[in-house]
Design a protein around this motif. Structure first.
Motif, mmCIF file in Angstrom:
data_model
loop_
_atom_site.group_PDB
_atom_site.id
_atom_site.type_symbol
_atom_site.label_atom_id
_atom_site.label_comp_id
_atom_site.label_asym_id
_atom_site.label_seq_id
_atom_site.Cartn_x
_atom_site.Cartn_y
_atom_site.Cartn_z
ATOM 1 N N TRP A 12 0.989 -1.275 0.100
ATOM 2 C CA TRP A 12 0.035 -0.075 -0.089
ATOM 3 C C TRP A 12 0.897 1.226 -0.077
ATOM 4 N N ILE A 13 2.040 1.168 0.834
ATOM 5 C CA ILE A 13 2.837 2.601 0.993
ATOM 6 C C ILE A 13 3.470 2.696 -0.371
ATOM 7 N N VAL A 14 4.023 1.645 -1.203
ATOM 8 C CA VAL A 14 4.625 1.706 -2.291
ATOM 9 C C VAL A 14 3.737 2.119 -3.494
ATOM 10 N N VAL A 15 2.385 1.729 -3.541
ATOM 11 C CA VAL A 15 1.353 2.253 -4.472
ATOM 12 C C VAL A 15 1.152 3.703 -4.281
ATOM 13 N N LEU A 18 4.134 6.064 -5.419
ATOM 14 C CA LEU A 18 3.929 5.920 -6.887
ATOM 15 C C LEU A 18 2.961 6.881 -7.427
ATOM 16 N N THR A 19 1.843 6.746 -6.893
ATOM 17 C CA THR A 19 0.620 7.356 -7.388
ATOM 18 C C THR A 19 0.913 9.191 -6.855
ATOM 19 N N THR A 20 1.378 9.225 -5.622
ATOM 20 C CA THR A 20 1.812 10.889 -5.524
ATOM 21 C C THR A 20 2.727 11.168 -6.323
ATOM 22 N N VAL A 21 3.739 10.649 -6.649
ATOM 23 C CA VAL A 21 4.760 11.088 -7.697
ATOM 24 C C VAL A 21 4.116 11.297 -9.115
ATOM 25 N N ILE A 22 3.439 10.319 -9.748
ATOM 26 C CA ILE A 22 2.919 10.323 -11.124
ATOM 27 C C ILE A 22 1.878 11.582 -11.049
#
Length: 148
Positions: A12-15, A18-22
């Motif tokens: 969940w933390i990785v997703v 990545l969502t925040t960066v994108i």
């Protein structure tokens, strides 16, 4: 010991990362297109200079000889601006634009010995008349204050 909940939290933390960066990257791309060009207001003096040097493209006019109207010449007054030309010694108003707070009234666009119009506001009337000296349009401007 069961590692499944720990892997779920880590996933969940990785997703989320990545969502925040994108998302941040996508918004920055959109922002560049929306905010690159800055539009600044034009001063009244800049407008007057531009109108003084502007000429209208020639266009056909209803003339006795059937010749197209001469190139227009721009004039400004307190109530607005006009573009006028002479056609066979007769004045023709090719275009006009009232200044902010003014409206146009009593238009005699010509061709005539003297073409004219009025720029009217709540407080005054600016009368602009155009006559030809040879093939050169010349303006006469008069102003009246409105009385309550």
């Amino acid at each position: 010991m069961n590692r499944r909940p720990q892997l779920a939290v880590l996933g969940w933390i990785v997703v989320a990362g990545l969502t925040t960066v994108i998302s941040t990257w996508a918004i920055s791309l959109l922002g560049q297109g929306l905010s690159e060009r800055v539009v600044s207001p034009v001063s009244r003096a800049d407008v007057a200079r531009a109108l003084a040097t502007a000429t209208a493209a020639p266009r056909p006019a209803a003339t006795p000889g059937g010749t197209p109207a001469a190139r227009g010449r721009a004039f400004t007054a307190d109530g607005g601006s006009i573009v006028a030309a002479c056609d066979g010694g007769r004045a023709v108003l090719l275009s006009w634009s009232p200044a902010q707070g003014y409206a146009v009234d009593d238009v005699n666009a010509g061709p005539a010995a003297a073409a004219s119009l009025e720029f009217e506001s709540d407080t005054r009337t600016v009368k602009v008349s155009v006559a030809c000296q040879g093939d050169v349009p010349k303006t006469t401007v008069s102003q009246e204050r409105e009385h309550d």
